[in-house]
Design a protein around this motif. Structure first.
Motif, short mmCIF file in Angstrom:
data_model
loop_
_atom_site.label_atom_id
_atom_site.label_comp_id
_atom_site.label_asym_id
_atom_site.label_seq_id
_atom_site.Cartn_x
_atom_site.Cartn_y
_atom_site.Cartn_z
N ILE A 1 34.07 59.51 29.64
CA ILE A 1 34.62 59.93 28.35
C ILE A 1 34.04 61.27 27.93
CG2 ILE A 1 34.67 59.35 25.89
CD1 ILE A 1 34.90 56.42 26.67
N ALA A 2 32.73 61.48 28.14
CA ALA A 2 32.10 62.75 27.78
C ALA A 2 32.72 63.91 28.58
CB ALA A 2 30.60 62.68 28.02
N THR B 1 41.42 59.19 29.73
CA THR B 1 40.90 59.73 28.47
C THR B 1 41.42 61.14 28.24
OG1 THR B 1 38.88 58.42 28.71
CG2 THR B 1 38.82 60.25 27.16
N ALA C 1 29.37 50.84 32.94
CA ALA C 1 28.92 51.42 31.67
C ALA C 1 28.65 52.91 31.81
CB ALA C 1 27.67 50.69 31.19
N LEU C 2 28.02 53.30 32.91
CA LEU C 2 27.76 54.73 33.13
C LEU C 2 29.05 55.52 33.30
CD1 LEU C 2 24.70 54.57 35.56
CD2 LEU C 2 24.69 55.30 33.18
N SER C 3 30.00 54.95 34.04
CA SER C 3 31.28 55.65 34.24
C SER C 3 32.04 55.76 32.92
CB SER C 3 32.12 54.92 35.29
OG SER C 3 32.57 53.66 34.81
N THR C 4 31.91 54.76 32.05
CA THR C 4 32.57 54.82 30.75
C THR C 4 31.99 55.94 29.89
OG1 THR C 4 33.05 52.45 30.80
CG2 THR C 4 33.09 53.53 28.65
N LEU C 5 30.68 55.96 29.75
CA LEU C 5 30.02 56.95 28.90
C LEU C 5 30.19 58.37 29.45
CD1 LEU C 5 26.71 55.03 28.09
CD2 LEU C 5 28.70 55.31 26.62
N ILE C 6 29.88 58.54 30.71
CA ILE C 6 29.94 59.88 31.31
C ILE C 6 31.38 60.33 31.48
CG2 ILE C 6 29.34 61.25 33.34
CD1 ILE C 6 26.88 59.46 33.67
#
Length: 250
Positions: free
Chosen positions: A72-73, A134, A65-70
């Protein structure tokens, strides 16, 4: 049945052949256990394995989850300008090339033994595919559509939310598929060093020469990776099937 039988038939055949090969003595059981021995180890150590599975699942999910959010950002930031991409993307590549097994002891020093180290390991291993895919998706938006949004005076934020991000969604989901499996691998590696979870079970069983238990823990780790991969596939089907060719008819 068309979806279930094709993967199930080879699995059953390979399992039966392996059971016969080990029981016949062609392969020593201390090198490769019989499938029945693995199932017995799963049953006999079900309490220990279930607790370890829960810890590994939690760490892998949080790291993913952290790798997804960070990730993509970071990709959105890198896509904002060619200069920003040229300045910082090489560091993301360098970050990916460092072997996690070499970094894991440092994570123990920084975070101590336990869940934090395992989460950090899962995060480090899984973030690069999210960034790379991304960024590729965001940079691949149809130029004609970008010009159309510019013609109508759309702001950068509106263009990102309503054009670039939706167009990049198939690439993003591809990156998440890769990252989901890597998050489990990173969690297991972190557990080798930081303790707890299936990685710790594998390490202890190895020292005890319990090959059947090692295979049982590895099987559970594989199931966890498949579950995460299936979750991303489900999200992909729900979000893309109405408009993207890759999921039409799924």
């Amino acid at each position: 049945m068309k979806r279930v039988l094709p993967p199930v038939i080879p699995f059953v055949v390979i399992t039966l052949v392996l059971e016969w090969v080990v029981r016949s003595g062609f392969v020593p059981s201390y090198l490769v256990p019989a499938p029945s021995a693995v199932l017995r180890a799963l049953f006999d150590s079900r309490g220990e394995l279930a607790a370890a599975m829960g810890k590994t699942s939690s760490a892998a999910l949080i790291g993913f989850a952290l790798s997804t959010l960070i990730g993509i950002a970071i990709a959105v930031l890198l896509s904002s300008s060619r200069a920003v991409q040229r300045a910082f993307y090489p560091y993301a590549v360098f970050f990916q090339t460092v072997p996690i097994i070499a970094v894991a002891p440092l994570l123990v020093i920084w975070f101590g033994y336990g869940m934090k180290t395992v989460i950090a390991s899962a995060f480090i291993v899984s973030i690069f595919p999210v960034i790379a895919n991304t960024l590729t998706g965001l940079r691949s938006t149809d130029p004609a559509l970008r010009d159309l949004f510019r013609l109508y005076g759309a702001s950068a934020t509106v263009t990102l939310v309503k054009l670039r991000f939706p167009a990049a969604l198939p690439q993003i989901l591809t990156g998440l598929r890769v990252a989901s499996g890597l998050a489990v691998i990173g969690a297991i590696v972190g557990e080798f060093i930081g303790g707890q979870g299936l990685g710790s079970v594998v390490d202890v069983a190895r020292t005890q020469q319990r090959v059947d238990k090692v295979f049982a823990a590895v099987l559970l780790a594989s199931i966890l990776g498949l579950a995460l991969f299936g979750l991303i596939n489900l999200i992909s089907a729900l979000t893309l099937r109405r408009w993207h060719a890759s999921e039409q008819g799924s």
